[in-house]
Design a protein around this motif. Structure first.
Motif, short mmCIF file in Angstrom:
data_model
loop_
_atom_site.label_atom_id
_atom_site.label_comp_id
_atom_site.label_asym_id
_atom_site.label_seq_id
_atom_site.Cartn_x
_atom_site.Cartn_y
_atom_site.Cartn_z
N ASP A 87 49.67 41.02 25.78
CA ASP A 87 49.73 40.16 24.92
C ASP A 87 49.87 40.88 23.42
OD1 ASP A 87 48.29 39.11 27.11
OD2 ASP A 87 47.61 37.46 25.86
N HIS A 99 42.08 39.52 24.81
CA HIS A 99 43.63 39.70 24.38
C HIS A 99 44.16 38.24 24.43
CE1 HIS A 99 44.63 37.98 28.67
NE2 HIS A 99 43.24 38.59 28.80
N PHE A 155 43.74 48.86 25.17
CA PHE A 155 44.82 48.18 26.15
C PHE A 155 44.07 48.51 27.50
CE2 PHE A 155 47.93 49.58 22.84
CZ PHE A 155 48.31 48.27 22.41
N HIS A 156 43.99 47.53 28.24
CA HIS A 156 43.04 47.58 29.57
C HIS A 156 43.96 48.04 30.52
CE1 HIS A 156 39.80 46.82 31.86
NE2 HIS A 156 40.42 45.78 32.65
N ARG A 214 49.78 48.75 31.15
CA ARG A 214 48.90 47.79 30.73
C ARG A 214 48.63 46.55 31.49
NH1 ARG A 214 50.82 46.42 24.84
NH2 ARG A 214 52.71 46.09 26.20
N TRP A 246 43.29 34.70 17.26
CA TRP A 246 43.00 36.31 16.67
C TRP A 246 42.53 36.10 15.27
CZ3 TRP A 246 42.31 40.77 19.01
CH2 TRP A 246 42.23 41.80 18.21
N PHE A 252 47.43 43.74 30.61
CA PHE A 252 47.90 42.79 29.77
C PHE A 252 49.11 43.20 28.83
CE2 PHE A 252 43.32 41.99 30.08
CZ PHE A 252 43.21 40.92 31.13
N GLN A 274 45.20 42.65 21.32
CA GLN A 274 44.48 43.23 22.37
C GLN A 274 43.29 44.02 21.52
OE1 GLN A 274 45.98 44.41 26.14
NE2 GLN A 274 48.03 44.16 25.14
N THR A 296 37.90 41.96 28.13
CA THR A 296 38.62 42.37 27.31
C THR A 296 39.38 41.50 26.77
OG1 THR A 296 39.23 44.36 29.07
CG2 THR A 296 40.69 43.84 27.07
#
Length: 374
Positions: free
Chosen positions: A190, A62, A82-83, A186, A69, A188, A193, A60
């Motif tokens: 960050d 992030h 979102f993991h 979530r 990015w 993460f 994502q 994933t």
């Protein structure tokens, strides 16, 4: 063959450096990869059942880095994602990192409310507390909570994954999955994502689609390097292997993946479910949660940790003081040839990089290369 650069390894570090050098410096790059594909451990592909799987465990993306990015967004659109990770604790599936929702799922309501009040009072809301810090600083009922979380969530899982107790590893390892005083489930938090919209394989293909880049797969660079004329090399493999283990082998943890396709739409509630105390495997992954693929079938991946062995694929550097000391001996060797060979990446730097950290490392190294080229 004559090129300006040889880059060993086609993961995020190698691919980023190849793309930057080829497109910005207009120099020729030969990318040599031992596996039969580009993308390193982030590689994904469609299996025989038509399910897009992550071959080396779910990935994933992030990051909090606008630079990283934006750079990767040149080569892919993103599927916002979102993991979510659940852990089986006392037979119940609760959010990980362990948070306030986990507490309410495992303890009676009134006691859970008391624990929530104590956590916020002592540490504040929205704060991430490493489990070892919580164990050291907790008092009263929070001591019981800290020991419960340590035993049920961290201790046995860490033993399975690392073959070490949590306090035998560098604190940065346990800090990666802290106790989160929040109701945010979530995994993460960050700013950015997501999952590459089409696939990681497509992202890498776009990165390396440049006339200045040649890719050589299924090749050990040592078998062909004498036939290549080049100015400099970037090496992203294990640094101890590059120097023929002259100071000894750096230890790594490895993984084994078992894939199974099931005749049902979904198998589990989230992309990852950790089995912290039971079974020999550490987690079961279901990539369809990440990719959003629509299919009446699903493929699950059961992940088994494997001990350090020269025949096993190296995945995780083991962060311990004695290993850093051994690594420093190889850094001294690397310093002596830095005009010819540069080292970067999780294996070459012997650091536990996330994907975005690998890209950031590569972009920083490229900047240094570019400045010297002016």
């Amino acid at each position: 063959m004559k090129v300006d650069w040889v880059i060993v390894g086609a993961g995020f570090t190698g691919a980023t450096l190849a793309e930057r050098i080829a497109s910005e410096l207009n120099q020729k790059v030969l990318l040599i990869e031992q596996r039969d594909h580009i993308g390193g451990n982030s590689y994904d592909c469609y299996n025989q059942d038509g399910i897009l799987i992550h071959k080396y465990g779910s990935h994933t993306f992030h990051t909090n880095s606008h630079m990283v990015w934006n750079y990767l967004s040149k080569f892919t659109e993103w599927r916002p994602y979102f993991h979510h990770v659940l852990a089986v604790v006392d037979g119940k599936k609760v959010p990980v990192p362990f948070n306030l929702n986990s507490i309410y799922a495992l303890f009676p309501p009134k006691y859970a409310e008391k624990l929530e009040d104590l956590l916020i009072q002592h540490y504040g809301y929205g704060v991430k507390v490493p489990i070892l810090k919580l164990r050291e600083s907790a008092s009263g009922d929070l001591i019981l909570l800290a020991e419960y979380i340590y035993k049920k969530v961290f201790y046995h899982y860490t033993l399975k994954h690392w073959q070490l107790k949590p306090d035998e590893l560098d604190p940065s390892v346990t800090a990666r999955v802290p106790v989160y005083i929040s109701r945010d489930n979530r995994y993460f938090q960050d700013t950015y994502q997501g999952i590459p919209k089409h696939s990681y394989a497509d992202l890498f293909s776009r990165m390396l689609k440049h006339p200045n880049i040649s890719v050589l797969l299924n090749t050990d660079y040592r078998e062909v390097i004498e036939d290549i004329k080049f100015n400099r090399m970037i090496y992203t493999g294990p640094i101890d292997a590059f120097f023929n283990y002259k100071h000894g082998r750096l230890p790594y943890r490895s993984l084994r993946f078992e894939f199974e396709t099931l005749n049902q739409e979904y198998y589990q509630e989230a992309g990852t479910i950790n089995y912290t105390n039971e079974y020999e495997f550490t987690r079961i992954l279901e990539t369809k949660h990440l990719t959003g693929q629509i299919s009446p079938h699903t493929t699950i991946t059961t992940v088994y940790p494997m001990e350090d062995n020269p025949n096993n694929e190296p995945y995780y550097p083991i962060p311990r003081a004695e290993n850093r000391q051994l690594y420093s001996e190889y850094v001294k060797e690397a310093e002596q040839i830095k005009d010819k060979v540069l080292f970067a990446g999780r294996l070459a730097d012997y650091k536990y990089y996330n994907m975005d950290q690998a890209v950031a490392r590569a972009l920083t190294l490229y900047k240094q290369i570019a400045e010297k080229s002016i």
